[in-house]
Scaffold this motif. Structure first.
Motif, PDB file in Angstrom:
ATOM      1  N   ALA A 148       0.802  -1.234  -0.048  1.00  0.00           N
ATOM      2  CA  ALA A 148       0.021  -0.123  -0.134  1.00  0.00           C
ATOM      3  C   ALA A 148       0.791   1.182  -0.027  1.00  0.00           C
ATOM      4  O   ALA A 148       0.763   2.206  -0.633  1.00  0.00           O
ATOM      5  CB  ALA A 148      -0.955   0.050   1.305  1.00  0.00           C
ATOM      6  N   LEU A 149       1.932   1.056   0.849  1.00  0.00           N
ATOM      7  CA  LEU A 149       2.652   2.370   1.015  1.00  0.00           C
ATOM      8  C   LEU A 149       3.540   2.692  -0.344  1.00  0.00           C
ATOM      9  O   LEU A 149       3.577   3.887  -0.964  1.00  0.00           O
ATOM     10  CB  LEU A 149       3.947   2.270   2.076  1.00  0.00           C
ATOM     11  N   ARG A 150       3.899   1.670  -1.053  1.00  0.00           N
ATOM     12  CA  ARG A 150       4.698   1.751  -2.469  1.00  0.00           C
ATOM     13  C   ARG A 150       3.744   2.227  -3.376  1.00  0.00           C
ATOM     14  O   ARG A 150       3.773   3.199  -4.133  1.00  0.00           O
ATOM     15  CB  ARG A 150       5.216   0.415  -2.755  1.00  0.00           C
ATOM     16  N   PHE A 151       2.478   1.664  -3.435  1.00  0.00           N
ATOM     17  CA  PHE A 151       1.634   2.105  -4.541  1.00  0.00           C
ATOM     18  C   PHE A 151       1.330   3.614  -4.415  1.00  0.00           C
ATOM     19  O   PHE A 151       1.205   4.537  -5.251  1.00  0.00           O
ATOM     20  CB  PHE A 151       0.015   1.278  -4.354  1.00  0.00           C
ATOM     21  N   ILE A 152       1.129   4.006  -2.987  1.00  0.00           N
ATOM     22  CA  ILE A 152       0.657   5.481  -2.580  1.00  0.00           C
ATOM     23  C   ILE A 152       1.856   6.289  -3.300  1.00  0.00           C
ATOM     24  O   ILE A 152       1.408   7.327  -3.937  1.00  0.00           O
ATOM     25  CB  ILE A 152       0.265   5.621  -1.359  1.00  0.00           C
ATOM     26  N   SER A 186       0.558   3.500 -12.935  1.00  0.00           N
ATOM     27  CA  SER A 186       1.286   2.685 -13.609  1.00  0.00           C
ATOM     28  C   SER A 186       0.429   1.345 -13.864  1.00  0.00           C
ATOM     29  O   SER A 186       0.134   0.557 -12.871  1.00  0.00           O
ATOM     30  CB  SER A 186       2.777   2.275 -13.110  1.00  0.00           C
ATOM     31  N   ILE A 187       0.349   1.023 -15.065  1.00  0.00           N
ATOM     32  CA  ILE A 187      -0.593  -0.284 -15.500  1.00  0.00           C
ATOM     33  C   ILE A 187       0.039  -1.439 -14.956  1.00  0.00           C
ATOM     34  O   ILE A 187      -0.522  -2.270 -14.487  1.00  0.00           O
ATOM     35  CB  ILE A 187      -1.016  -0.306 -17.024  1.00  0.00           C
ATOM     36  N   THR A 188       1.236  -1.674 -15.243  1.00  0.00           N
ATOM     37  CA  THR A 188       2.217  -2.683 -14.867  1.00  0.00           C
ATOM     38  C   THR A 188       2.110  -2.835 -13.323  1.00  0.00           C
ATOM     39  O   THR A 188       2.107  -3.845 -12.694  1.00  0.00           O
ATOM     40  CB  THR A 188       3.588  -2.656 -15.454  1.00  0.00           C
ATOM     41  N   ASP A 189       2.448  -1.608 -12.630  1.00  0.00           N
ATOM     42  CA  ASP A 189       2.365  -1.789 -11.177  1.00  0.00           C
ATOM     43  C   ASP A 189       1.099  -2.050 -10.626  1.00  0.00           C
ATOM     44  O   ASP A 189       1.105  -2.828  -9.663  1.00  0.00           O
ATOM     45  CB  ASP A 189       2.917  -0.206 -10.447  1.00  0.00           C
ATOM     46  N   ILE A 224       8.220  -7.877 -15.477  1.00  0.00           N
ATOM     47  CA  ILE A 224       7.816  -6.734 -16.425  1.00  0.00           C
ATOM     48  C   ILE A 224       7.591  -5.326 -16.141  1.00  0.00           C
ATOM     49  O   ILE A 224       7.977  -4.317 -16.739  1.00  0.00           O
ATOM     50  CB  ILE A 224       6.298  -7.255 -17.258  1.00  0.00           C
ATOM     51  N   HIS A 225       7.199  -5.423 -14.833  1.00  0.00           N
ATOM     52  CA  HIS A 225       7.176  -4.120 -14.135  1.00  0.00           C
ATOM     53  C   HIS A 225       8.387  -3.129 -14.185  1.00  0.00           C
ATOM     54  O   HIS A 225       8.630  -2.017 -14.564  1.00  0.00           O
ATOM     55  CB  HIS A 225       6.442  -3.966 -12.908  1.00  0.00           C
ATOM     56  N   ILE A 226       9.445  -3.838 -13.571  1.00  0.00           N
ATOM     57  CA  ILE A 226      10.871  -3.270 -13.511  1.00  0.00           C
ATOM     58  C   ILE A 226      11.609  -3.053 -14.595  1.00  0.00           C
ATOM     59  O   ILE A 226      12.734  -2.533 -14.524  1.00  0.00           O
ATOM     60  CB  ILE A 226      11.632  -3.852 -12.069  1.00  0.00           C
TER      61      ILE A 226
END
Length: 74
Positions: free
Chosen positions: A11-15, A24-27, A71-73
């Protein structure tokens, strides 16, 4: 305990990601798969009779999560 910490960091990283760079769609895909994996883990730890396909699904989701993170990174 690990699930709770993982949820908090997710949650913290997403915020932070959303506030600095937008969505970010991949995120979002990787986070969704991770939430699904967490829910499957909670289900697996609470239910005694999980059925014969639970472990296969849990491992498949783990592989999907790894691919989504890679894929995300990229």
């Amino acid at each position: 305990m690990f699930d709770f910490l993982e949820d908090m960091f997710l949650a913290l990283r997403f915020i932070i990601q959303f506030m600095t760079h937008g969505l970010s769609i991949t995120d979002a895909v990787a986070a969704s798969i991770e939430v699904l994996q967490i829910l499957l883990g909670i289900y697996g730890s609470k239910v005694k009779k999980k059925g014969k396909y639970w472990l296969i699904i849990h491992r498949t989701i783990a592989a999907m999560l790894l691919i989504a993170i890679l894929i995300h990174i990229e």
